[in-house]
Design an enzyme around this catalytic site. Structure first.
Site, short mmCIF file in Angstrom:
data_model
loop_
_atom_site.label_atom_id
_atom_site.label_comp_id
_atom_site.label_asym_id
_atom_site.label_seq_id
_atom_site.Cartn_x
_atom_site.Cartn_y
_atom_site.Cartn_z
N HIS A 171 7.51 -4.97 -4.65
CA HIS A 171 8.77 -5.21 -3.93
C HIS A 171 8.99 -6.66 -3.53
CE1 HIS A 171 5.95 -4.43 -0.58
NE2 HIS A 171 6.74 -5.21 0.13
N1 UDP Z 1 3.16 3.20 1.45
C1 UDP Z 1 3.60 4.51 1.55
N2 UDP Z 1 4.35 5.02 0.53
C2 UDP Z 1 4.66 4.31 -0.59
C3 UDP Z 1 4.17 2.97 -0.69
C4 UDP Z 1 3.44 2.44 0.35
O1 UDP Z 1 3.33 5.19 2.55
O2 UDP Z 1 5.32 4.84 -1.48
C5 UDP Z 1 2.38 2.63 2.58
C6 UDP Z 1 1.03 2.05 2.24
O3 UDP Z 1 0.02 3.03 2.27
C7 UDP Z 1 0.84 1.00 3.33
C8 UDP Z 1 2.27 0.52 3.61
O4 UDP Z 1 3.12 1.53 3.07
O5 UDP Z 1 0.31 1.62 4.50
C9 UDP Z 1 2.54 -0.80 2.96
O6 UDP Z 1 3.87 -1.09 3.12
P1 UDP Z 1 4.67 -2.13 2.21
O7 UDP Z 1 4.04 -2.21 0.86
O8 UDP Z 1 6.10 -1.75 2.29
O9 UDP Z 1 4.52 -3.48 3.03
P2 UDP Z 1 3.53 -4.71 2.96
O10 UDP Z 1 2.15 -4.21 3.25
O11 UDP Z 1 3.65 -5.33 1.61
O12 UDP Z 1 4.02 -5.62 4.03
#
Ligand code: UDP
Length: 368
Positions: free
Chosen positions: A209
Site C-alpha cells: 500500500h
Molecule cells: N493486517 C490485517 N489485515 C490485512 C492486512 C494487515 O489485519 O488484510 C494487519 C497486520 O497484521 C498488522 C497491521 O494490519 O497488524 C499492519 O497495518 P498496515 O499494513 O495497514 O500498516 P503499516 O504497518 O504499514 O503502518
C-alpha cells in the site's frame, strides 16, 4: 491523570488494544489513571476499523472525530480542528499517540499547543526517507513529544542523537507484538482457506500500500507479475488495501495463481501469515509480526525504520524495482531462508511496562 489515547488507522488499533487492556486491568492498583479513547475516523470502513474493535475487544471509542477522507493536508487539518475543540471542552493531562499515521502527528501538534504533555508509543524509529509520509509524521511527533516509548535500542539512539534526554526515553518493547502474542491461540482460518483449497506452507501472502509501489500502474503490474510468475505456481493471496484497490482494478491483472481478496480481519490475516511459506509486503507492522512468527518476509522497500526485523528477524529488504523478487522467492522455495530471532523485550509485556511508567509519571506530577 486523564489520558487521551488516539487511534486513527488500522495499524493503530492493534497498538492501543493492549495499552487500554493494561490500564483497565490495573484500575484498582493504579488509582487516578483514567483514559478516553479518541478515534479520529482516519480509517472508517468496517474492514479497516470496526472489525478490529470487535476482534481485539477494544472498547467503543468515547469520541469519534469522524475525520475520514481527503488529502494528507485536509485530513491533518480536519483532525486538528476537531481534536482542538474536543480538548478545549474536555482537557486531558496527557495525550498518548501511537505509530506514525496522520492522526499521530495531528493530535500531537494540537496537544502540545495546548500545553498538554504528549507520550509517543513507537517513538524514535527512522527510515530517513522523507518521501514517506510516515517518516514526516514520526519526525514531527518526536519533536513535540515529552515521553518516548521505544521498540528498539536503535530507536533510543536516534532520539538521543536528536538531543532528547535519556530520562524521557523508555525502552519498553512492542505493543503490536503484545497483541500478536495474546491472540496466537485465537488465530483462525479465513473463509478463503477452504474456498481456495489452501495448504500450510503452500502459498504466499502479499500486502502492498505504499505510494512508491502502488501509485504507478506499470510499476505495480510488474511487481505483481514478478511475484506470481516466480512462485512455482503456488497460490498468491493478496488482501488489497483500500489505497491499492482502485489501481488494481484499473490494471485488470489476472493470473491463475493470483487471488485478490478484501482486507482481512486481524485473526484471519495473521492465521494466513503464520501458515504461509512467505510474505511479500511493504507494511512496517507486518515485518514485525513475521519476525516474531519466523515467517520469511520480503519487503519491497529500499529502507526500513525497523532494522531489527532484518538484522535479527526473518525480513529482507529487496528494493522497489522488482528485480530481486525472483531470486528471493527462489531462496524461500528452496528452504534456504534465514531463521528469525525475537528482538529484545518483544515479549508480550510492553503495555504493562508502559502503563506502570505512566502511573509513576502521574504520581511524580502530583508531588510536584
Ligand atoms: N493486517 C490485517 N489485515 C490485512 C492486512 C494487515 O489485519 O488484510 C494487519 C497486520 O497484521 C498488522 C497491521 O494490519 O497488524 C499492519 O497495518 P498496515 O499494513 O495497514 O500498516 P503499516 O504497518 O504499514 O503502518
Amino acid at each position: 491523570m486523564k489520558i487521551d489515547i488516539i487511534a486513527g488507522a488500522r495499524p493503530n488499533f492493534m497498538k492501543v488494544a493492549p495499552i487500554i487492556d493494561a490500564i483497565e486491568t490495573h484500575s484498582l492498583s493504579m488509582p487516578g489513571l483514567s483514559y478516553r479513547l479518541i478515534h479520529t475516523g482516519q480509517h472508517y470502513d468496517k474492514a479497516m476499523s470496526e472489525n478490529f474493535f470487535k476482534q481485539l475487544s477494544i472498547p467503543a471509542p468515547h469520541i469519534n472525530l469522524e475525520c475520514g477522507g481527503g488529502t494528507q493536508a485536509e485530513q491533518t487539518a480536519n483532525i486538528m480542528v476537531a481534536f482542538e475543540k474536543e480538548l478545549i471542552q474536555n482537557p486531558a493531562d496527557l495525550v498518548l499517540v501511537v505509530g506514525d499515521v496522520t492522526s499521530t502527528m495531528a493530535c500531537s501538534i494540537v496537544a502540545k499547543k495546548q500545553f498538554i504533555k504528549v507520550a509517543h508509543v513507537e517513538a524514535g524509529i527512522r527510515s530517513f526517507d522523507l518521501s514517506m509520509p510516515e517518516e514526516i509524521n514520526r519526525m514531527v511527533t518526536d519533536t513535540l513529544a515529552d515521553y518516548f516509548f521505544t521498540t528498539s535500542a536503535r530507536a533510543n539512539e536516534n532520539l538521543m542523537k536528536s538531543g532528547i534526554g535519556s530520562e524521557r526515553i523508555f525502552f519498553v518493547g512492542n505493543t503490536m507484538i503484545d497483541t500478536l502474542l495474546k491472540n496466537l491461540t485465537r488465530l483462525k482460518a479465513p473463509k478463503e482457506w477452504d474456498i481456495l483449497h489452501l495448504h500450510s506452507k503452500k502459498y504466499f501472502i502479499v500486502t502492498l500500500h505504499r505510494p512508491a509501489n502502488v501509485d504507478e500502474e506499470a510499476k505495480l503490474r510488474y511487481l505483481i507479475e514478478e511475484i506470481v510468475n516466480n512462485s512455482d505456481s503456488l497460490p498468491v493471496i493478496f488482501p488489497v488495501h483500500p489505497r491499492t484497490a482502485k489501481i488494481i482494478q484499473a490494471i485488470g491483472i489476472n493470473a491463475p495463481n493470483l487471488h485478490l481478496i478484501a482486507p482481512l480481519d486481524y485473526l484471519e490475516f495473521n492465521y494466513l501469515v503464520s501458515e504461509s511459506l512467505g510474505v511479500i509486503t511493504d507494511s512496517g507492522g507486518v515485518t514485525e509480526e513475521t519476525t516474531v512468527l519466523d515467517i520469511p518476509c520480503l519487503t519491497l522497500r529500499d529502507n526500513t525504520e525497523r532494522p531489527e526485523t532484518v538484522e535479527l528477524g526473518s525480513n529482507e529488504l529487496i528494493g522497489t524495482d522488482g528485480t530481486n523478487i525472483k531470486p528471493a522467492l527462489r531462496k524461500i522455495l528452496d528452504g534456504k531462508w534465514k531463521k528469525s530471532s525475537v528482538p529484545e523485550l518483544w515479549d508480550g509485556k510492553t503495555s504493562e511496562r508502559i502503563v506502570e511508567i505512566l502511573y509513576n509519571i502521574s504520581r511524580r506530577n502530583l508531588l510536584q
